[in-house]
Design an enzyme around this catalytic site. Sequence first.
Site, PDB file in Angstrom:
ATOM      1  N   CYS A   1     -76.518  -1.348 -12.837  1.00  0.00           N
ATOM      2  CA  CYS A   1     -75.130  -0.906 -12.991  1.00  0.00           C
ATOM      3  C   CYS A   1     -75.070   0.511 -13.544  1.00  0.00           C
ATOM      4  CB  CYS A   1     -74.366  -1.833 -13.930  1.00  0.00           C
ATOM      5  SG  CYS A   1     -74.260  -3.509 -13.308  1.00  0.00           S
TER       6      CYS A   1
ATOM      7  N   CYS B   1     -75.637  -6.643  -5.528  1.00  0.00           N
ATOM      8  CA  CYS B   1     -74.569  -7.457  -6.100  1.00  0.00           C
ATOM      9  C   CYS B   1     -73.218  -7.208  -5.435  1.00  0.00           C
ATOM     10  CB  CYS B   1     -74.479  -7.228  -7.606  1.00  0.00           C
ATOM     11  SG  CYS B   1     -74.366  -5.509  -8.046  1.00  0.00           S
TER      12      CYS B   1
END
Lengths: 164, 187
Positions: free
Chosen positions: B134, B65
Site C-alpha cells: 500500500c 488486491c
Amino acid sequence: MGLDYEPNPFEVDHATLRARFLALQRLVHPDRWAAKSPVKGDIAARVSETVNTINSHLSNPVSRTLYILEQEGVTGDTESILDDPTIVMEVMEARESLEEAQTEEEVETIRLENKEKFDEAQRELSGLIASKAWNDAAAAATRLKYLQSIEHAARAWPERLFDH
Amino acid sequence: MFRSTIAKSVLNASPRAHTLASVRPALARGYHEKVISHYEKPRNVGSLPKNDADVGTGLVGAPACGDVMKLQIRVDEKGIISDVKFKTFGCGSAIASSSYMTERVMGLSLEDAEKIKNTEIAKELCLPPVKLHCSMLAEDAIRSAIRDYRTKRGKLSASDASKSGFIEVSQSAVTGETTATAHPPSA
C-alpha cells in the site's frame, strides 16, 4: 472435482461442477460421520471445508484463472504495481460514478455496463488460456479482477466497499 | 517540514485513540491508530482539473488486491507543490498511505517529493509487512503524478520554447530510467 483440465481448463461446466460438489458434500457431511465417532466427524468437517474451498475457487473465474496460472508456473508478482492508465482510469471512473450515484437505477446502469465488459473480458481470457498465452492471460486476469471489484462495489452500494 | 507534518498527524491521531471502540470492529482490530485516523478523516480528498497545465495526475493500481489510487499535484512557477488531492478505492492502509502522502508532499519541490520512500510511509503509519505494498502504491502514485506534470510541461513548452524555457523529459526504453533536463528561458 473430476473436471477436465484439457483442452481449456477455464471453461467449466457449472452444472457438472454443482452436481459433483453436492454429491461430494453428501458423502463427507460432518453430521453423517460425527454420529459414528467424534474423530471421524472432525476429519469429515475438515474434508468438507476443503471441498467448499475448492468449489468456490473453481466457480469464480478470477480465482479459477489464478489457480490455472499457478498450475502453469505463472505466478503473479504480488508486489507489482499496475500503472497501465487505461485499466486504472476505467476502474477509477466506475468507482467514482458509483460513489456519486444517487439512485439504484444509476447503480444498476453502471452494473450492467460493467457486466458486459466482464463477460467480454471472460471470453477473451478463455481464448488466451485455450491458446496457452500465459502472460497475456495473466494481464487479462488482472483486468477481470478489477472489473469484479467494481461489481462488488456496486453490490455494496450505498455502503462503501471495505475490501480487506 | 517533515517534522511538522509528523507532529501534526500525531496530534490528529492521539485524541482519537479513545474513540476506537466506535470504529468498525474489522478496522479497530487490525489497524494502527494512525491508519484509522487517516482512514476516518482522510486529508486532501478530491480531484484537481486534470487538463490544467500546472496539474500532474498519477494513476496507479495494485493488481494483487484490486486497489486503485489517484494522486494529483498542482505545481507553482517555482516548482513547488502548491496543492494536492487524492482519491483511493481500496483498503484502510491504501487510503491512509495516500492521505499521508498528500500531507507529506504539500509545499515540497518536485525533486524532494520524488525522493520520498515507501519505507518512510510504512514506518510512519506502522504498516504490517502484508500492507507494505500500500505504501509502495503511494510512492508510485506521487512519482507518476510528477512524471505526468513534467511530460505535460515538456510538451507545452516545446511549442513555446523560445519564450518560456522547458524541461525535457525522456525515458529509456531499456532501463526505464527517466531523465529530466531543464532548458531555462533563453532571454
